[in-house]
Each structure stands twice: as structure tokens, then as C-alpha cells.
Design a protein around this motif. Structure first.
Motif, short mmCIF file in Angstrom:
data_model
loop_
_atom_site.label_atom_id
_atom_site.label_comp_id
_atom_site.label_asym_id
_atom_site.label_seq_id
_atom_site.Cartn_x
_atom_site.Cartn_y
_atom_site.Cartn_z
N UNK A 88 3.89 4.24 -7.31
CA UNK A 88 2.99 5.38 -7.15
C UNK A 88 1.97 5.14 -6.03
N UNK A 89 1.42 3.93 -5.96
CA UNK A 89 0.45 3.63 -4.91
C UNK A 89 1.11 3.63 -3.54
N UNK A 90 2.30 3.04 -3.46
CA UNK A 90 3.00 3.01 -2.18
C UNK A 90 3.34 4.41 -1.68
N UNK A 91 3.86 5.25 -2.57
CA UNK A 91 4.25 6.60 -2.16
C UNK A 91 3.03 7.49 -1.91
N UNK A 92 1.93 7.22 -2.60
CA UNK A 92 0.72 8.03 -2.41
C UNK A 92 -0.01 7.69 -1.12
N UNK A 93 0.10 6.43 -0.71
CA UNK A 93 -0.71 5.96 0.43
C UNK A 93 0.09 5.64 1.69
N UNK A 94 1.38 5.36 1.53
CA UNK A 94 2.18 4.95 2.69
C UNK A 94 1.83 3.56 3.18
N UNK A 95 1.27 2.74 2.31
CA UNK A 95 0.88 1.38 2.70
C UNK A 95 2.10 0.52 3.00
N UNK A 96 1.90 -0.47 3.86
CA UNK A 96 2.94 -1.45 4.11
C UNK A 96 3.09 -2.33 2.87
N UNK A 97 4.29 -2.88 2.69
CA UNK A 97 4.54 -3.68 1.50
C UNK A 97 3.61 -4.89 1.43
N UNK A 98 3.34 -5.51 2.57
CA UNK A 98 2.42 -6.66 2.58
C UNK A 98 1.02 -6.24 2.17
N UNK A 99 0.61 -5.06 2.59
CA UNK A 99 -0.72 -4.57 2.26
C UNK A 99 -0.86 -4.32 0.77
N UNK A 100 0.19 -3.79 0.16
CA UNK A 100 0.07 -3.43 -1.26
C UNK A 100 0.14 -4.66 -2.16
N UNK A 101 0.98 -5.63 -1.82
CA UNK A 101 1.07 -6.81 -2.71
C UNK A 101 -0.15 -7.72 -2.56
N UNK A 102 -0.91 -7.54 -1.47
CA UNK A 102 -2.11 -8.38 -1.27
C UNK A 102 -3.40 -7.58 -1.52
N UNK A 103 -3.29 -6.47 -2.20
CA UNK A 103 -4.48 -5.69 -2.52
C UNK A 103 -5.40 -6.49 -3.45
N UNK A 104 -6.67 -6.61 -3.09
CA UNK A 104 -7.63 -7.27 -4.00
C UNK A 104 -7.92 -6.38 -5.21
N UNK A 105 -8.10 -6.98 -6.34
CA UNK A 105 -8.40 -6.23 -7.55
C UNK A 105 -9.68 -5.41 -7.38
#
Length: 275
Positions: free
Chosen positions: A142-159
Motif C-alpha cells: 500500500x505504501x509503495x503504490x501510494x507513494x511510488x517510492x523506490x524499494x530501497x527507500x521503503x525498506x529503509x524507512x525510519x519508524x
């Protein structure tokens, strides 16, 4: 004195064999290509010595009309150039008609994308899918499709980034992408809802120590890896009976952009969102 075309080809091939050390197969391919050119020119009542640039362009256009691949046409043009250079160096012709012929350009492949129906099915989790792994995957998708973030960006998102976003009125994430440039990503209602559900079980994925990452794991990096996300994505597609071959985090990111564009979003704005 005009020299018969087949003899010119033989002289050229003999030189190539002697000087370049070309293999027998290469020489045979050169011969086939040049005999094909000779046949084409003969139909136009032309010999090699009388050929002009536009005649060779006509031949290349003919090859294209026959559906020959760009790589094949490029190879033939390369042979033609070598042949006419030979003719000029050996004084069979005064001007080289192949000198300014441009190599055919490879057409750029369109990026893979997914239909909206495909994405809807991918993101469709039923009421029984409440295990922590399912809630985490739904949040990721849901976050990836909502934001278009790169995979590296999403897996390294700080809490703390997500906690701050969920507390804000606009539900905005500030993401550092390539080159350390910061951009704004917006969470939609589906992403917010899935994140809240996931945060309720997130601690299960933590080790003994508290993790600063939104998606912690026992990997060396301390967070979910790009490779594991890719694997989870493929597993999800297979489970839903979807074509997993065409799916990747990058393709889902591209779907985010193409679907926004299809619904009238401004291209420049989409580029800014993608970073």
C-alpha cells in the motif's frame, strides 16, 4: 574498366580473410550480405561502382520493410561500409557512398507496467489474512503504490518518519532519495489504514533490541532487504493467481506513475513525486 560485382566481392573477402583473420563463418556471412545487396542493386540496373548514397539508403529501407531486426540491419550496414571503403582504397570508386549512412537506432522498450485491475487484485487482502506477515506485506504494498517510492527507500524507512506522518494532518512522508535529495510523499487512506494495522504487530519482527526501522528484520542490515521484498511480492502474485513474471517493486512504482498520468495528473508533478 567496370568490374563484375561478384569478382569485387571475392576480392574484398580475400583481403578480409588475409588481413583481419576473420573466421570462415564471418566471411560466409559477409558474402551472403553483399550478394543480397548486389541482387538488390541489379534490379535497379546498378553496379557497385555506380551506387550512390540514396541507393544504399533505399536498400536499408527495404531491409527494414522486410522486418529485419535492428541488430541485423546494423550488421549489414557495417559490412557495406567495410566493402565500399575497400573499393575506394583499391581505386575501384572515387567516392564512398556509404560514408554518411546512419546506423539504425534501437527503439527504446517501453517500461513494463501493470493494469489497475492487476494492482487492485494484488492489494486485495481478505478478512482472514490477519497474520503479522500478511499485515506487513499489505503495508509494504500500500505504501509503495501510494507513494511510488523506490524499494530501497521503503525498506529503509525510519519508524519515526511514519509515526510523525500518521500524527500529522496531511499524512506526509519526507523521503531522502538519490543524491540525498529530499522529497514529499503523500499517504492515501489505504496506506494509512494498513500502516496502523501493521504497527500493532510490528514488534514481532524486532529482535531483542528496539529497531529504528519501520520494517525491522533479523537481516544483517537490521531491516527488511530489497531481495526479501521482491520475493514476498512474487509469492503474493502467485498466491493471487497473477502473472508474477512481470512483477517487481520497480514495476509497481512505475504503475503508480502511469495510473496517476492516466487519471489526469500533471507529468511534472509525477516526476517530482518519483524523485
Amino acid at each position: 574498366m567496370k568490374v563484375e560485382g561478384r569478382l569485387l566481392i571475392e576480392c574484398f573477402l580475400e583481403k578480409m580473410l588475409a588481413e583481419s583473420g576473420s573466421s570462415k563463418n564471418t566471411i560466409q556471412a559477409y558474402q551472403r550480405d553483399l550478394l543480397d545487396l548486389r541482387s538488390h542493386l541489379t534490379k535497379m540496373d546498378l553496379g557497385f561502382e555506380e551506387t550512390k548514397s540514396e541507393d544504399l539508403q533505399s536498400y536499408l529501407a527495404f531491409l527494414s520493410s522486410q522486418g529485419l531486426a535492428v541488430s541485423t540491419r546494423s550488421r549489414r550496414l557495417s559490412v557495406i561500409r567495410q566493402f565500399y571503403r575497400f573499393l575506394r582504397e583499391e581505386h575501384y570508386i572515387e567516392d564512398d557512398p556509404s560514408l554518411y549512412l546512419a546506423f539504425p537506432k534501437k527503439s527504446r522498450r517501453l517500461p513494463k507496467t501493470l493494469s489497475e485491475r492487476y494492482v487492485e487484485e494484488l492489494l486485495s487482502f481478505d478478512e482472514t489474512e490477519v497474520r503479522p506477515e500478511a499485515l506487513r506485506l499489505k503495508a509494504l504494498l500500500e505504501v509503495l503504490y501510494a507513494t511510488g517510492m523506490r524499494v530501497t527507500e521503503i525498506v529503509t524507512l525510519p519508524l519515526k518518519t511514519i509515526e510523525s506522518a500518521l500524527l500529522s494532518e496531511r499524512k506526509v512522508i519526507y523521503v531522502k532519495g538519490k543524491g540525498g535529495k529530499e522529497r514529499i510523499c503523500l499517504l492515501n487512506d489505504s496506506a494509512v489504514s494498513s500502516l496502523k494495522s501493521y504497527l500493532g504487530v510490528r514488534s514481532i519482527f524486532e529482535g531483542r533490541e528496539k529497531s529504528p526501522w519501520l520494517f525491522p528484520s533479523n537481516a544483517t542490515a537490521g531491516h527488511l532487504t530489497r531481495q526479501r521484498f521482491w520475493q514476498l511480492l512474487k509469492e503474493r502474485a502467485n498466491k493471487k493467481g497473477l502473472d508474477a513474471h512481470s512483477l517487481s517493486p520497480h514495476v509497481l512504482r512505475h504503475a503508480f506513475a502511469s495510473h496517476l498520468l492516466a487519471h489526469g495528473a500533471d507529468l511534472r508533478s509525477i516526476q517530482k513525486l518519483l524523485g
